[in-house]
Every structure is written in structure tokens, then in C-alpha cells.
Design a protein around this motif. Structure first.
Motif, PDB file in Angstrom:
ATOM      1  N   ILE A 250      36.284  26.322  48.241  1.00 33.72           N
ATOM      2  CA  ILE A 250      36.414  27.641  48.851  1.00 33.72           C
ATOM      3  C   ILE A 250      36.687  28.653  47.743  1.00 33.72           C
ATOM      4  N   ALA A 251      35.969  29.771  47.768  1.00 32.30           N
ATOM      5  CA  ALA A 251      36.177  30.857  46.808  1.00 32.30           C
ATOM      6  C   ALA A 251      36.533  32.125  47.559  1.00 32.30           C
ATOM      7  N   GLN A 252      37.476  32.868  47.010  1.00 35.09           N
ATOM      8  CA  GLN A 252      37.912  34.107  47.647  1.00 35.09           C
ATOM      9  C   GLN A 252      38.122  35.180  46.581  1.00 35.09           C
ATOM     10  N   VAL A 253      37.634  36.384  46.877  1.00 30.55           N
ATOM     11  CA  VAL A 253      37.789  37.519  45.966  1.00 30.55           C
ATOM     12  C   VAL A 253      38.620  38.591  46.656  1.00 30.55           C
ATOM     13  N   ASP A 254      39.597  39.110  45.952  1.00 33.20           N
ATOM     14  CA  ASP A 254      40.330  40.274  46.457  1.00 33.20           C
ATOM     15  C   ASP A 254      40.508  41.255  45.303  1.00 33.20           C
ATOM     16  N   GLY A 255      40.664  42.524  45.627  1.00 28.23           N
ATOM     17  CA  GLY A 255      40.772  43.555  44.609  1.00 28.23           C
ATOM     18  C   GLY A 255      41.913  44.504  44.878  1.00 28.23           C
ATOM     19  N   LYS A 256      42.487  45.024  43.813  1.00 31.92           N
ATOM     20  CA  LYS A 256      43.546  46.030  43.935  1.00 31.92           C
ATOM     21  C   LYS A 256      43.415  47.019  42.781  1.00 31.92           C
ATOM     22  N   MET A 257      43.976  48.208  42.964  1.00 31.86           N
ATOM     23  CA  MET A 257      43.909  49.245  41.952  1.00 31.86           C
ATOM     24  C   MET A 257      45.073  49.081  40.968  1.00 31.86           C
ATOM     25  N   VAL A 258      44.751  49.070  39.676  1.00 31.26           N
ATOM     26  CA  VAL A 258      45.785  48.907  38.645  1.00 31.26           C
ATOM     27  C   VAL A 258      45.486  49.861  37.484  1.00 31.26           C
ATOM     28  N   LYS A 259      46.419  49.889  36.518  1.00 29.90           N
ATOM     29  CA  LYS A 259      46.209  50.647  35.292  1.00 29.90           C
ATOM     30  C   LYS A 259      45.416  49.780  34.326  1.00 29.90           C
ATOM     31  N   PRO A 260      44.394  50.323  33.642  1.00 33.77           N
ATOM     32  CA  PRO A 260      43.570  49.478  32.756  1.00 33.77           C
ATOM     33  C   PRO A 260      44.323  49.065  31.498  1.00 33.77           C
ATOM     34  N   LEU A 261      43.755  48.090  30.814  1.00 38.41           N
ATOM     35  CA  LEU A 261      44.315  47.678  29.523  1.00 38.41           C
ATOM     36  C   LEU A 261      44.150  48.819  28.516  1.00 38.41           C
ATOM     37  N   PRO A 262      45.152  49.057  27.669  1.00 41.73           N
ATOM     38  CA  PRO A 262      45.078  50.178  26.712  1.00 41.73           C
ATOM     39  C   PRO A 262      43.837  50.124  25.818  1.00 41.73           C
ATOM     40  N   GLU A 263      43.427  48.897  25.433  1.00 39.97           N
ATOM     41  CA  GLU A 263      42.285  48.774  24.528  1.00 39.97           C
ATOM     42  C   GLU A 263      40.940  48.889  25.254  1.00 39.97           C
ATOM     43  N   ARG A 264      40.961  48.837  26.602  1.00 38.26           N
ATOM     44  CA  ARG A 264      39.731  48.973  27.385  1.00 38.26           C
ATOM     45  C   ARG A 264      39.959  49.942  28.549  1.00 38.26           C
ATOM     46  N   PRO A 265      40.093  51.232  28.248  1.00 38.97           N
ATOM     47  CA  PRO A 265      40.432  52.214  29.290  1.00 38.97           C
ATOM     48  C   PRO A 265      39.313  52.494  30.287  1.00 38.97           C
ATOM     49  N   PHE A 266      38.070  52.102  29.944  1.00 41.73           N
ATOM     50  CA  PHE A 266      36.928  52.400  30.822  1.00 41.73           C
ATOM     51  C   PHE A 266      36.443  51.173  31.595  1.00 41.73           C
ATOM     52  N   GLU A 267      37.181  50.068  31.543  1.00 42.51           N
ATOM     53  CA  GLU A 267      36.727  48.830  32.182  1.00 42.51           C
ATOM     54  C   GLU A 267      37.750  48.304  33.184  1.00 42.51           C
ATOM     55  N   GLY A 268      37.236  47.781  34.294  1.00 45.09           N
ATOM     56  CA  GLY A 268      38.086  47.080  35.240  1.00 45.09           C
ATOM     57  C   GLY A 268      38.388  45.690  34.718  1.00 45.09           C
ATOM     58  N   MET A 269      39.136  44.918  35.500  1.00 46.89           N
ATOM     59  CA  MET A 269      39.554  43.587  35.058  1.00 46.89           C
ATOM     60  C   MET A 269      39.143  42.526  36.080  1.00 46.89           C
ATOM     61  N   ILE A 270      38.858  41.345  35.569  1.00 46.71           N
ATOM     62  CA  ILE A 270      38.527  40.196  36.419  1.00 46.71           C
ATOM     63  C   ILE A 270      39.366  39.019  35.937  1.00 46.71           C
ATOM     64  N   THR A 271      40.123  38.413  36.842  1.00 45.80           N
ATOM     65  CA  THR A 271      40.863  37.195  36.505  1.00 45.80           C
ATOM     66  C   THR A 271      40.407  36.081  37.438  1.00 45.80           C
ATOM     67  N   ILE A 272      40.394  34.867  36.893  1.00 44.63           N
ATOM     68  CA  ILE A 272      39.909  33.713  37.643  1.00 44.63           C
ATOM     69  C   ILE A 272      40.993  32.647  37.662  1.00 44.63           C
ATOM     70  N   HIS A 273      41.253  32.123  38.847  1.00 44.41           N
ATOM     71  CA  HIS A 273      42.256  31.071  39.001  1.00 44.41           C
ATOM     72  C   HIS A 273      41.655  29.966  39.853  1.00 44.41           C
ATOM     73  N   SER A 274      41.845  28.731  39.428  1.00 49.08           N
ATOM     74  CA  SER A 274      41.335  27.601  40.231  1.00 49.08           C
ATOM     75  C   SER A 274      42.450  26.602  40.456  1.00 49.08           C
ATOM     76  N   GLU A 275      42.409  25.961  41.597  1.00 51.99           N
ATOM     77  CA  GLU A 275      43.373  24.905  41.892  1.00 51.99           C
ATOM     78  C   GLU A 275      42.675  23.809  42.690  1.00 51.99           C
ATOM     79  N   ILE A 276      43.035  22.572  42.367  1.00 52.33           N
ATOM     80  CA  ILE A 276      42.462  21.421  43.060  1.00 52.33           C
ATOM     81  C   ILE A 276      43.524  20.850  43.985  1.00 52.33           C
ATOM     82  N   SER A 277      43.230  20.834  45.261  1.00 50.48           N
ATOM     83  CA  SER A 277      44.177  20.317  46.238  1.00 50.48           C
ATOM     84  C   SER A 277      44.357  18.809  46.067  1.00 50.48           C
ATOM     85  N   PRO A 278      45.572  18.290  46.239  1.00 49.91           N
ATOM     86  CA  PRO A 278      45.789  16.835  46.157  1.00 49.91           C
ATOM     87  C   PRO A 278      44.951  16.068  47.175  1.00 49.91           C
ATOM     88  N   MET A 279      44.535  16.758  48.265  1.00 53.12           N
ATOM     89  CA  MET A 279      43.722  16.041  49.259  1.00 53.12           C
ATOM     90  C   MET A 279      42.270  15.890  48.793  1.00 53.12           C
TER      91      MET A 279
END
Length: 282
Positions: A56-85
């Protein structure tokens, strides 16, 4: 505790079948399991199944302050987890090697390849940008979770819509979906992953989209991430089996054809889901 390695009879049975050009699930050597894509009520929620492998993949977005070195770019973070089942091999609260590999590969395939236009996520330069978080939940491991997770991740991003934003001076207004239609992400290209398993016996040809048993008994894995435009984004080899240049070229050529077919399937399912939502609204 890790599960015991496949037994000697299982190993011999698989190798003998592959020598006879047979796979235990009935597929041809270069045929993938047909992906099944199920979309949730929320935009950006996708369940991908390849055989009994489910992610299952899910995307959500929120408004934040950009990184100082990249003031014109948004951010993307990726997290994965494997269920014990997903399998008895995975333990809760402790990242497995497979989990680390999937997260790193997703980062290379989706974020570093600039699949999503990060500049389009900028709302107010230096002040407000969109931060997208892609979360991957691996629910069942029947082999080749990496390809399934990559497919689920990129489809979730294509399915996601961010709210319409209005900027007047330094004032930013986020409009609810009921006020203005959400906007799809600006996506440069759509990369897909294809994993090939190689075996110690040189007489056995490589197989694509390996099952769990094929994966465990393989001598090495080669994963290629590329798009329908024949552009290679990532090529990753795991395992000690040496490969000749012509073998790699042949695998890449096969992956190009698979990517075109998969891209058509993904676009058809996205269109079908979007049209279904419009019917519900009317």
C-alpha cells in the motif's frame, strides 16, 4: 528468528524445473505477474498487488518552509515499512535489510531521478513550499517486493492531487477541494522497476519478477528502473554472480518492452478511476 533456508528438495525441484524451462507458478521466464491496482477513496492512496505480494502506498502533502539552500523547490520524503505479517522474517520495530534496500531504491528511482518536478511545488519562493510524504506499507511478501513498492509509489504520486493555492502578496490561501478542484502533480517521467534473478547454474536463464523461492535460491539480482521513453534511471545489482556486458544489454532490452506495457496498464487504470470519480460527483 529468520526462517530456515529452502530445503534441499525444494532447491532441487526448482532448479530442475527451471532447466526444463518451467516456472512453478506457470509463467514464462520473461513474463511478470500482472499488477492489480486498487485506489482508495482518498487521492494518493493505492494498493498494488503482484501475485500474493501486496503493498500500500499513500501520499500526503503539507505546506512548509523550504530548505535554505533550495528556496525554489518543494520537498519529497519517502518512508517504507514492512509489516511483521508480511513474513515471519520481519520483526516489529527493527528495520530489516529488505526495508532499507526498498527505501534507498525508492529514493533513487523517484526522488533523485526527478520524476516529480520539485520547482512546481514552490508556492512562495523562500517562504512556502509543498512537502510531499510518500509512505510505503508492505503487507505481504511473496517475492519481489521492490518492484511492487516502486510501482505503488509512482502510481500513488500520479494519483495524488494537491489543493489549489492562491497567493496575494505574502498571503497564501489554500482552497478546499469543495471550493476548487485539486491539481495533479507535475511529473516529468514515470519510472518502473524490473528485477531479474540469476542462478548459479549458467544453463538456467534469468527470470523476471522472481517469486520468493526463486529470489532466495538465486545467486544474484539485477534491478533496472526505467521509463517508457527508454531512459534508464537506476541499475542496481545485488549478489555475487558476475554478468557479461551482453547479458546486461539483453536484460535492459527486455525491460524496455515491459516498461511500455506496464505504462499503458497504469495509465488505463488511472483514467478508469478518474472517470469513475467524476461519475460519482455528478
Amino acid at each position: 528468528m529468520r526462517p530456515p533456508s529452502p530445503s534441499i528438495p525444494e532447491k532441487e525441484f526448482l532448479y530442475n524445473a527451471l532447466k526444463e524451462s518451467l516456472r512453478l507458478d506457470g509463467r514464462q521466464f520473461l513474463h511478470t505477474r500482472t499488477p492489480s491496482l486498487t485506489f482508495g477513496p482518498e487521492l494518493g492512496w493505492v494498493e498494488c498487488a503482484m501475485g500474493d505480494t501486496r503493498v500500500i502506498a499513500q501520499v500526503d502533502g503539507k505546506m512548509v518552509k523550504p530548505l535554505p539552500e533550495r528556496p525554489f523547490e518543494g520537498m519529497i520524503t519517502i518512508h517504507s515499512e514492512i509489516s511483521p505479517m508480511a513474513s515471519s522474517e520481519y520483526e516489529p520495530g527493527r528495520p530489516s535489510e529488505e526495508e532499507v534496500i526498498i527505501t534507498r531504491m525508492l529514493d533513487k528511482v523517484i526522488r533523485r531521478s526527478d520524476a516529480v518536478d520539485k520547482e512546481s511545488l514552490c508556492v512562495l519562493a523562500g517562504q512556502r513550499v509543498w512537502h510531499l510524504r510518500l509512505t510505503i506499507h508492505c503487507l505481504a511478501d511473496a517475492g519481489n517486493m521492490l518492484d511492487c513498492a516502486c510501482l505503488a509509489g509512482i502510481v500513488a504520486l500520479k494519483h495524488f492531487r494537491r489543493p489549489e493555492v492562491e497567493v496575494i502578496g505574502d498571503e497564501v490561501t489554500i482552497h478546499a477541494p469543495t471550493e476548487r478542484a485539486p491539481i495533479p502533480l507535475a511529473i516529468h517521467h514515470t519510472p518502473y522497476c524490473f528485477t531479474f534473478a540469476f542462478f548459479p547454474d549458467p544453463t538456467i536463464r534469468p527470470v523476471v519478477d522472481p517469486t520468493l523461492l526463486e529470489q532466495r535460491l538465486s545467486a544474484g539480482l539485477l534491478t533496472i528502473a526505467l521509463n517508457a521513453q527508454r531512459e534508464i534511471c537506476v541499475l542496481q545489482k545485488a549478489g555475487g554472480t558476475p554478468l557479461a556486458p551482453n547479458e546486461i544489454s539483453n536484460v535492459v532490452r527486455i525491460a524496455v518492452g515491459l516498461a511500455k506495457d506496464l505504462d499503458q496498464l497504469v495509465e488505463a487504470r488511472l483514467l478508469e478511476d478518474w472517470e469513475g470519480r467524476h461519475v460519482e460527483v455528478r
